[in-house]
Design a protein around this motif. Structure first.
Motif, PDB file in Angstrom:
ATOM      1  N   ILE A 162      16.774  21.477  33.076  1.00 37.36           N
ATOM      2  CA  ILE A 162      15.579  21.575  33.908  1.00 37.36           C
ATOM      3  C   ILE A 162      15.663  22.884  34.669  1.00 37.36           C
ATOM      4  O   ILE A 162      16.733  23.302  35.084  1.00 37.36           O
ATOM      5  CB  ILE A 162      15.488  20.366  34.864  1.00 37.36           C
ATOM      6  N   THR A 215      14.555  16.227  20.544  1.00 36.55           N
ATOM      7  CA  THR A 215      13.361  15.777  21.256  1.00 36.55           C
ATOM      8  C   THR A 215      13.717  15.581  22.720  1.00 36.55           C
ATOM      9  O   THR A 215      14.471  14.660  23.052  1.00 36.55           O
ATOM     10  CB  THR A 215      12.829  14.453  20.667  1.00 36.55           C
ATOM     11  N   GLU A 263      13.623  14.270  26.424  1.00 34.70           N
ATOM     12  CA  GLU A 263      13.180  12.982  26.947  1.00 34.70           C
ATOM     13  C   GLU A 263      12.552  13.099  28.333  1.00 34.70           C
ATOM     14  O   GLU A 263      11.771  12.242  28.721  1.00 34.70           O
ATOM     15  CB  GLU A 263      14.367  12.024  26.991  1.00 34.70           C
ATOM     16  N   LYS A 264      12.902  14.141  29.085  1.00 32.43           N
ATOM     17  CA  LYS A 264      12.399  14.311  30.449  1.00 32.43           C
ATOM     18  C   LYS A 264      11.531  15.554  30.542  1.00 32.43           C
ATOM     19  O   LYS A 264      11.644  16.472  29.744  1.00 32.43           O
ATOM     20  CB  LYS A 264      13.557  14.457  31.433  1.00 32.43           C
ATOM     21  N   GLU A 265      10.710  15.597  31.572  1.00 28.82           N
ATOM     22  CA  GLU A 265       9.882  16.775  31.837  1.00 28.82           C
ATOM     23  C   GLU A 265      10.730  17.874  32.473  1.00 28.82           C
ATOM     24  O   GLU A 265      11.719  17.605  33.129  1.00 28.82           O
ATOM     25  CB  GLU A 265       8.735  16.399  32.792  1.00 28.82           C
ATOM     26  N   GLY A 266      10.304  19.102  32.295  1.00 27.12           N
ATOM     27  CA  GLY A 266      10.906  20.219  33.007  1.00 27.12           C
ATOM     28  C   GLY A 266      11.941  21.017  32.248  1.00 27.12           C
ATOM     29  O   GLY A 266      12.469  21.986  32.779  1.00 27.12           O
ATOM     30  N   ASP A 305      13.139  23.807  30.594  1.00 25.39           N
ATOM     31  CA  ASP A 305      12.570  25.130  30.364  1.00 25.39           C
ATOM     32  C   ASP A 305      13.610  26.159  29.935  1.00 25.39           C
ATOM     33  O   ASP A 305      13.362  27.348  29.945  1.00 25.39           O
ATOM     34  CB  ASP A 305      11.831  25.626  31.606  1.00 25.39           C
ATOM     35  N   LYS A 311       7.299  28.242  29.331  1.00 24.78           N
ATOM     36  CA  LYS A 311       6.860  26.984  29.929  1.00 24.78           C
ATOM     37  C   LYS A 311       7.783  25.879  29.425  1.00 24.78           C
ATOM     38  O   LYS A 311       8.372  25.995  28.346  1.00 24.78           O
ATOM     39  CB  LYS A 311       5.400  26.684  29.623  1.00 24.78           C
ATOM     40  N   PRO A 312       7.929  24.812  30.197  1.00 26.78           N
ATOM     41  CA  PRO A 312       8.836  23.727  29.797  1.00 26.78           C
ATOM     42  C   PRO A 312       8.425  23.086  28.476  1.00 26.78           C
ATOM     43  O   PRO A 312       7.253  23.057  28.112  1.00 26.78           O
ATOM     44  CB  PRO A 312       8.717  22.716  30.943  1.00 26.78           C
ATOM     45  N   GLU A 348       7.742  19.947  25.977  1.00 27.49           N
ATOM     46  CA  GLU A 348       7.048  18.682  26.188  1.00 27.49           C
ATOM     47  C   GLU A 348       7.968  17.505  25.848  1.00 27.49           C
ATOM     48  O   GLU A 348       8.534  17.464  24.751  1.00 27.49           O
ATOM     49  CB  GLU A 348       5.802  18.616  25.302  1.00 27.49           C
ATOM     50  N   PRO A 349       8.121  16.545  26.773  1.00 32.46           N
ATOM     51  CA  PRO A 349       8.919  15.356  26.446  1.00 32.46           C
ATOM     52  C   PRO A 349       8.281  14.592  25.289  1.00 32.46           C
ATOM     53  O   PRO A 349       7.064  14.517  25.181  1.00 32.46           O
ATOM     54  CB  PRO A 349       8.880  14.520  27.719  1.00 32.46           C
TER      55      PRO A 349
END
Length: 171
Positions: A9, A39, A41-44, A46, A147-148, A150-151
């Motif tokens: 993150i 893949t 699993e969490k947002e952010g 980057d 940009k981060p 995508e989960p």
């Protein structure tokens, strides 16, 4: 020797580690293309990070043609993926000494231009300057994405790599 691969993150380089990339790959002294699908699993997420502090001091890994591509797309999210512009923009480090640099011309992966004829250019060299050789995290380099990720979306991380000695990228 084993290089860890992580997604993190954003914010500070010591931001939360959120995903250890799966897979294990042997690196030899000749160029080899490797890839792994993951893949988040969490947002952010980057940035992706390579830890190589257990590489003996003075040994070098070469990476080139680094790509992060969302499943079903063709757009590479790594803007400085082939190092042919002779800079490390987008890449950073957090460790003792300077652990990464642009190679000499001709040390890079042989990119096919037209047919079987290729032109070796530049690549990034990762050298463990700390001399630690035991703590994988003591030498690191990472790339900060625009940009981060995508989960829940599958991505493929691929690159061409070789070393001055045998090495393992893995969990």
């Amino acid at each position: 020797y084993n290089m860890g691969s992580w997604l993190k993150i954003g914010g500070a380089p010591d931001g939360e580690q959120i995903y250890h990339m799966p897979g294990s790959f042997q690196i030899g002294t000749e160029w080899k293309e490797i890839s792994v699908m993951f893949t988040p699993e969490k947002e952010g997420a980057d940035r992706f990070i390579f830890n190589f502090g257990d590489l003996p001091a003075g040994e070098t890994l070469f990476i080139d043609e680094v790509k992060v591509i969302p499943d079903g797309e063709e757009t590479n999210l790594v803007k400085n993926s082939d190092f042919e512009e002779k800079h490390v923009d987008g890449w950073a480090y957090w460790s003792e000494g300077t652990n990464y640099a642009i190679s000499e011309d001709g040390e890079g992966y042989m990119v096919t231009v037209a047919g079987p004829v290729g032109v070796p250019g530049y690549c990034m060299k990762l050298t463990n300057q700390s001399g630690n050789g035991t703590d994988n995290w003591s030498a690191q380099v990472w790339y900060v994405l625009e940009k981060p990720l995508e989960p829940g979306v599958a991505y493929t991380l691929s690159m061409s790599t070789k070393g001055t000695a045998a090495y393992n990228i893995g969990s």
